[in-house]
Enzyme design. Structure first.
Site, mmCIF file in Angstrom:
data_model
loop_
_atom_site.group_PDB
_atom_site.id
_atom_site.type_symbol
_atom_site.label_atom_id
_atom_site.label_comp_id
_atom_site.label_asym_id
_atom_site.label_seq_id
_atom_site.Cartn_x
_atom_site.Cartn_y
_atom_site.Cartn_z
ATOM 1 N N GLN A 146 -94.928 -68.377 -10.255
ATOM 2 C CA GLN A 146 -94.068 -67.192 -10.363
ATOM 3 C C GLN A 146 -93.188 -67.238 -11.607
ATOM 4 O O GLN A 146 -92.939 -66.217 -12.241
ATOM 5 C CB GLN A 146 -93.191 -67.071 -9.113
ATOM 6 C CG GLN A 146 -93.927 -66.535 -7.903
ATOM 7 C CD GLN A 146 -93.016 -66.377 -6.704
ATOM 8 O OE1 GLN A 146 -91.956 -67.003 -6.631
ATOM 9 N NE2 GLN A 146 -93.416 -65.563 -5.754
ATOM 10 N N SER A 169 -95.124 -59.614 -14.153
ATOM 11 C CA SER A 169 -94.066 -59.206 -13.224
ATOM 12 C C SER A 169 -92.715 -59.109 -13.913
ATOM 13 O O SER A 169 -91.954 -58.165 -13.674
ATOM 14 C CB SER A 169 -93.981 -60.199 -12.060
ATOM 15 O OG SER A 169 -95.139 -60.120 -11.254
ATOM 16 N N ARG A 171 -101.272 -65.235 -9.237
ATOM 17 C CA ARG A 171 -100.099 -64.845 -8.447
ATOM 18 C C ARG A 171 -99.967 -65.776 -7.244
ATOM 19 O O ARG A 171 -100.280 -65.419 -6.106
ATOM 20 C CB ARG A 171 -100.211 -63.392 -8.016
ATOM 21 C CG ARG A 171 -99.926 -62.440 -9.163
ATOM 22 C CD ARG A 171 -99.674 -61.041 -8.669
ATOM 23 N NE ARG A 171 -98.884 -60.287 -9.634
ATOM 24 C CZ ARG A 171 -98.481 -59.030 -9.437
ATOM 25 N NH1 ARG A 171 -98.769 -58.427 -8.315
ATOM 26 N NH2 ARG A 171 -97.779 -58.411 -10.359
#
Length: 383
Positions: free
Chosen positions: A127, A133, A122
């Site tokens: 990302q 996520s 992370r």
């Protein structure tokens, strides 16, 4: 270099690992791509869509896996499928490496480079590869819709000639990616939303979405450098249960999203708290498949308690919106492959000077190479 995408075989799974747009990008980069026939149909993508993007279609699953230089998929392989993989090939999927030691060690013994999508670090740079996520974001949305569908009343306040209907009260436990999306979705539907998280640092995010943050004094808490909540002590767990009991009793909907990475999720809603809820209320347990946050939830099922509360534990939430979930996961996979793609040689080349590789590569060149997983296995010898 041949990249293959097999069809997902988990019961009820509707997502596709790669969408045609990502196939097109891989082909443009110089890869050969082959998919198993019917791989994308449940997500709304036909075999002809993939052919137009440049992929070949294969009906022989075993031959497909055996020929792959890279396998891209959602779910972990079976032990039998590992036997089919070429030594030196790369397998990228969700892998659950903390709990799948036999599978991981078999992949190492077969000299397969296994990459775990759960273990993408992370950090800002990764990302765009963070599949946990991306899928949790959709799970938060879906869980609210599940709750709205099961609830015996509407979410929004409604003023009518026959009287005013008050908004439903929704209580969300856990304000990570899934929890924040659940808050936003419940607010869009008009509910009155309260949320709790052990990390006080997220209170501002909760309030920015229009929800109330429930404050419970648990003493010293915090989060890991990756942003995950630290595990509570048994005493803190009891304080949380008691502190949220009144909020649960007053709520029409409770959604729990508390999960501990690599470990069994905590039970944060006890049976007596569910028993105090109104008949027709709904509890959605995001962690039901892995052990559950709610006492009385069952993986893959909706349980109706004696007092008429529906506990939804159907799981695999993102699969309920397979087209968008596939698009997001496909983008995560493509960005990961692209990170290590050698444009000149047209090959996938792992670079262990890159912290993304050291975080998510579990096995390589015949060994378990991930330090976190190695330490976990050393602490928990196989029986």
């Amino acid at each position: 270099m041949l990249i293959v995408i097999p069809k997902e075989t988990l019961s009820g799974e509707r997502r596709a690992s790669l969408v045609p747009d990502s196939v097109k990008k891989l082909v443009r980069a110089g890869a050969d791509v082959s998919i198993e026939a019917g791989m994308g149909i449940a997500a709304g993508f036909s075999d002809s869509d993939y052919k137009e993007a440049g992929a070949s279609i294969n009906t022989d699953r075993q031959q497909l896996l055996a020929s792959a230089d890279i396998v891209l998929r959602l779910h972990k392989p079976t032990l039998a499928e590992v036997d089919l993989l070429k030594p030196g090939s790369t397998h990228i999927s969700f892998l659950d490496p903390f709990n799948e030691r036999e599978l991981v060690e078999k992949m190492a013994a077969k000299n397969v480079s296994a990459i775990s999508m759960e273990m993408i670090p992370r950090i800002t740079r990764s990302q765009k590869m963070d599949a946990l996520s991306s899928q949790a974001n959709l799970a938060g949305y879906v869980m609210v819709l599940k709750a709205a569908n099961a609830l015996n009343r509407i979410f929004a306040m409604m003023m009518t000639p026959a009287g005013t209907l008050k908004p439903a009260k929704v209580f969300i436990i856990g304000a990570g990616v899934a929890g924040l999306q659940a808050i936003a979705t419940a607010k869009r539907l008009g509910a009155k939303v309260t949320a709790f998280d052990t990390r006080d640092v997220v209170a501002e995010q909760v309030e920015s979405l229009g929800a109330k943050f429930l404050k419970i004094d648990l003493g010293e808490t915090g989060q890991t450098k990756e942003g995950y909540a630290l595990a509570l002590t048994p005493e803190q767990m009891e304080l949380q249960k008691q502190g949220q009991k009144a909020e649960i009793a007053e709520s029409d909907v409770v959604i729990t999203t508390a999960q501990l990475f690599g470990r069994k999720p905590p039970v944060i809603v006890a049976a007596d708290a569910v028993a105090a809820m109104k008949p027709g209320s709904v509890v959605v347990d995001m962690a039901a498949e892995n052990g559950g946050n709610v006492e009385g939830s069952a993986p893959g099922e909706t349980v109706v308690t004696e007092n008429g509360v529906h506990i939804v534990g159907t799981g695999n939430w993102a699969s309920d919106v397979p087209r968008d979930a596939s698009q997001m996961y496909s983008s995560n996979l493509f960005n990961l492959v692209d990170e290590f793609w050698d444009e000149e040689a047209k090959t996938f080349a792992l670079n262990f000077d890159n912290e993304i590789a050291t975080g998510c590569v579990i096995t390589h060149q015949g060994a378990v190479v991930n330090d976190v997983i190695k330490n976990h296995y050393n602490k928990t010898p196989q029986s």
